[in-house]
Structure formats: structure tokens, C-alpha cells
Design a protein around this motif. Structure first.
Motif, short mmCIF file in Angstrom:
data_model
loop_
_atom_site.label_atom_id
_atom_site.label_comp_id
_atom_site.label_asym_id
_atom_site.label_seq_id
_atom_site.Cartn_x
_atom_site.Cartn_y
_atom_site.Cartn_z
N GLY A 131 0.75 -1.12 0.04
CA GLY A 131 -0.12 0.01 -0.07
C GLY A 131 0.91 1.22 -0.17
N THR A 132 0.40 2.31 -0.29
CA THR A 132 0.96 3.67 -0.56
C THR A 132 0.05 4.79 -0.04
OG1 THR A 132 0.10 4.00 -2.55
CG2 THR A 132 2.37 2.95 -2.43
N LYS A 133 0.59 5.73 0.49
CA LYS A 133 -0.07 6.93 1.04
C LYS A 133 0.52 8.26 1.05
CE LYS A 133 -4.04 8.14 3.35
NZ LYS A 133 -5.56 7.70 2.90
N SER A 134 -0.17 9.09 0.47
CA SER A 134 0.60 10.59 0.46
C SER A 134 0.04 11.39 1.44
CB SER A 134 0.27 11.26 -0.87
OG SER A 134 1.07 10.77 -1.91
N ILE A 135 0.76 11.84 2.61
CA ILE A 135 0.51 12.34 3.73
C ILE A 135 0.78 13.92 3.86
CG2 ILE A 135 0.36 12.17 6.20
CD1 ILE A 135 1.22 9.41 5.89
N PRO A 136 -0.14 14.80 4.02
CA PRO A 136 0.38 16.29 4.11
C PRO A 136 0.97 16.37 5.39
CG PRO A 136 -2.02 16.08 4.81
CD PRO A 136 -1.48 14.65 4.15
N GLN A 137 1.95 17.60 5.39
CA GLN A 137 2.61 18.28 6.44
C GLN A 137 1.70 18.59 7.58
OE1 GLN A 137 5.76 21.07 5.13
NE2 GLN A 137 5.31 20.37 3.34
N SER A 138 2.31 18.30 8.70
CA SER A 138 1.56 18.36 10.12
C SER A 138 2.00 19.89 10.78
CB SER A 138 2.02 17.33 11.01
OG SER A 138 1.63 16.16 10.54
N PHE A 139 0.89 20.81 10.31
CA PHE A 139 1.05 22.29 10.43
C PHE A 139 1.05 22.53 12.15
CE2 PHE A 139 1.18 22.46 5.95
CZ PHE A 139 2.27 23.29 5.88
N ASN A 140 -0.11 21.78 12.75
CA ASN A 140 -0.16 21.75 14.01
C ASN A 140 0.65 21.03 15.22
OD1 ASN A 140 -1.23 19.20 13.64
ND2 ASN A 140 -3.59 19.46 13.89
N LYS A 141 1.48 20.37 14.58
CA LYS A 141 2.60 19.55 15.17
C LYS A 141 1.88 18.22 16.05
CE LYS A 141 5.95 23.16 15.53
NZ LYS A 141 6.84 23.73 16.50
N LYS A 142 0.66 17.93 15.76
CA LYS A 142 -0.07 16.80 16.13
C LYS A 142 0.29 15.33 15.24
CE LYS A 142 -3.15 19.41 18.79
NZ LYS A 142 -4.95 19.56 19.02
N ARG A 143 0.08 14.19 16.10
CA ARG A 143 0.07 13.03 15.16
C ARG A 143 -1.25 12.63 14.85
NH1 ARG A 143 5.35 9.75 17.14
NH2 ARG A 143 6.52 11.77 17.88
N GLU A 144 -1.57 12.56 13.48
CA GLU A 144 -2.61 12.23 13.09
C GLU A 144 -2.98 10.88 12.73
OE1 GLU A 144 -5.33 14.52 13.06
OE2 GLU A 144 -3.84 16.43 13.45
N LEU A 145 -4.13 10.23 12.80
CA LEU A 145 -4.44 8.91 12.43
C LEU A 145 -4.50 8.88 10.96
CD1 LEU A 145 -5.00 6.03 13.47
CD2 LEU A 145 -7.40 6.65 13.64
N VAL A 146 -3.95 7.82 10.30
CA VAL A 146 -3.61 7.61 8.94
C VAL A 146 -4.05 6.18 8.83
CG1 VAL A 146 -2.30 7.47 6.83
CG2 VAL A 146 -1.99 9.52 8.41
N LYS A 147 -4.80 6.07 7.75
CA LYS A 147 -5.53 4.78 7.03
C LYS A 147 -4.72 4.49 5.98
CE LYS A 147 -9.59 2.18 5.63
NZ LYS A 147 -11.23 2.25 5.81
N ILE A 148 -4.23 3.14 5.84
CA ILE A 148 -3.62 2.69 4.47
C ILE A 148 -4.26 1.38 4.17
CG2 ILE A 148 -1.63 2.22 3.18
CD1 ILE A 148 -0.06 3.65 5.33
N ARG A 149 -5.13 1.41 3.14
CA ARG A 149 -5.59 -0.01 2.67
C ARG A 149 -4.49 -0.66 2.04
NH1 ARG A 149 -10.68 -1.45 1.03
NH2 ARG A 149 -11.57 -0.05 2.93
N LEU A 150 -4.51 -1.92 2.49
CA LEU A 150 -3.31 -2.96 1.90
C LEU A 150 -4.11 -4.00 1.03
CD1 LEU A 150 -1.52 -3.97 5.46
CD2 LEU A 150 -1.17 -1.83 3.84
N LYS A 151 -3.09 -4.34 -0.02
CA LYS A 151 -3.58 -5.34 -1.00
C LYS A 151 -3.74 -6.65 -0.33
CE LYS A 151 -0.77 -2.78 -4.51
NZ LYS A 151 0.11 -2.75 -5.44
N ILE A 152 -5.07 -7.22 -0.61
CA ILE A 152 -5.17 -8.29 0.33
C ILE A 152 -4.57 -9.40 -0.20
CG2 ILE A 152 -7.42 -8.69 -1.44
CD1 ILE A 152 -7.24 -9.44 2.48
N GLY A 153 -4.46 -9.67 -1.59
CA GLY A 153 -3.65 -10.91 -2.07
C GLY A 153 -2.02 -10.81 -1.49
N ALA A 154 -1.57 -9.81 -1.58
CA ALA A 154 -0.35 -9.47 -1.11
C ALA A 154 -0.06 -9.88 0.31
CB ALA A 154 0.56 -8.42 -1.58
N PHE A 155 -0.87 -9.54 0.99
CA PHE A 155 -1.20 -9.57 2.51
C PHE A 155 -1.13 -11.11 2.89
CE2 PHE A 155 -3.14 -10.02 6.57
CZ PHE A 155 -2.37 -8.98 7.56
N LYS A 156 -2.06 -11.80 2.06
CA LYS A 156 -2.29 -13.12 2.57
C LYS A 156 -1.08 -13.89 2.14
CE LYS A 156 -7.52 -13.21 2.18
NZ LYS A 156 -8.52 -13.80 1.24
#
Length: 199
Positions: A131-156
């Protein structure tokens, strides 16, 4: 003349929606490895509260790759979706405020590593991109929860149906654009520790 009688019978079928069972699995081991002067230092001991990811294909002191390990319960045998959740802080760069941090998740076949011992010089080979994810910069200096959907076939493919119930993942920044990120570990906060949702 015979009358033809058409009897139309309506049969109503009641369909009750069934919510897919969600299994939330917390990370069991989490750390990162760093090149350069720290290539032989286990970062799981030196910096146990963070997973730093930056320029993962480099070889200098700023080159870092994260590692996660999950123990998948044996009762989870059939599922259609897998998502990885991380608490991420993308460090701010004022001169390139619109630049995104590119995070890649790779499978790791070798589960024989320990967060307190793994070092850059002993880094393990990554496998398929999950999986991949492009995440914006954290201008409030807080850690944000990020969800990344994984490829089911490769995961198994990371799970041996007979014995292996361990899944290892690598967190990498392969598209280097001078943006880096920090991800929370279980040592920092169990509430912000990485987890999988399997459903």
C-alpha cells in the motif's frame, strides 16, 4: 373458448444485512533502522518511542525505514479487507509547504527480527508493495491517524496457512522529496500504537 387464468404470486425475500466482523490487532513489535553512523545501533533501544521514516533507499545518517510486526490470531481465516492504521507526524518544511510525505508499506517475509536487536547492517529484504499513502505536512505538530488500505492478495501471502501467523511490514519512503515523518510506537502510547483492521 377457454379462459386462461394467470396467477401471479409475489414472493418477498427478506434480506438482513450482516455487518462484517472487524478484527483489530495491535502491533507486537515496532521500531526503525537507520543508516550512517547508526547503522550498527538498535534504534529500538535508543529511540523506542518513535518510528522515523525518511529517504529509505539512501545510505547516509538520514536514511531510515520502519518495521512492524503483528501476531494474527488463528481464528481469523477468511477476510476480504485489511487496513493499516498509524499515528503520523509529517515534519513541517516552510519553504515547501505543499509537499507531501510519500509512505510505502512493503511485506517482509522474514519475521525473525527483534525490535531491540535489528540494525541497518542486518536489515531484512522487503517484498511486495502492499500500500501507499501521500500524507500532508503536520502544521499543528500533532500526530494524526492515517489509514492505509493494503492489497489483500499480497497480504495473505505473508501468512503460512499451516504454521506462520506472524506478519511483518516495512514502512519506507522511496520517493525522496526532503519530507520526513515520525510514527508513534507502543512504547510512546498504546493508544497511538499501530494496528491492523481485518474484516
Amino acid at each position: 373458448m377457454k379462459a386462461l387464468l394467470y396467477i401471479i404470486t409475489s414472493i418477498s425475500v427478506l434480506v438482513v444485512p450482516v455487518q462484517a466482523q472487524k478484527n483489530k490487532i495491535k502491533v507486537s513489535e515496532d521500531t526503525y533502522i537507520e543508516a550512517g553512523l547508526s547503522a550498527r545501533i538498535p534504534m529500538g533501544e535508543k529511540d523506542s518511542k518513535n518510528i522515523k521514516v525518511f529517504k529509505s533507499e539512501g545510505t547516509d545518517k538520514q536514511s531510515r525505514t520502519g518495521l512492524l510486526k503483528f501476531k494474527i490470531p488463528g481464528h481469523i481465516k477468511s477476510y476480504k479487507r485489511v487496513s493499516l492504521y498509524l499515528y503520523v507526524l509529517v515534519n513541517r518544511k516552510d519553504h515547501i509547504p505543499n509537499a507531501m510525505f510519500n509512505l510505502n508499506v512493503f511485506g517482509v517475509q522474514n519475521d525473525e527480527w527483534s525490535e531491540l536487536k535489528i540494525i541497518w547492517d542486518d536489515r531484512i529484504k522487503t517484498g511486495s508493495l502492499l500500500g501507499t499513502k501521500s500524507i500532508p505536512q503536520s502544521f499543528n505538530k500533532k500526530r494524526e491517524l492515517v489509514k492505509i488500505r493494503l492489497k489483500i492478495g499480497a497480504f495473505k501471502k505473508l501468512i503460512d496457512k499451516n504454521r506462520d501467523t506472524i506478519v511483518s511490514l516495512a514502512l519506507a519512503n522511496t520517493e525522496f522529496n526532503k519530507i520526513n515523518a515520525v510514527i508513534s510506537t507502543k512504547e510512546r502510547s498504546m493508544k497511538q500504537a499501530a494496528y491492523l483492521v481485518i474484516e
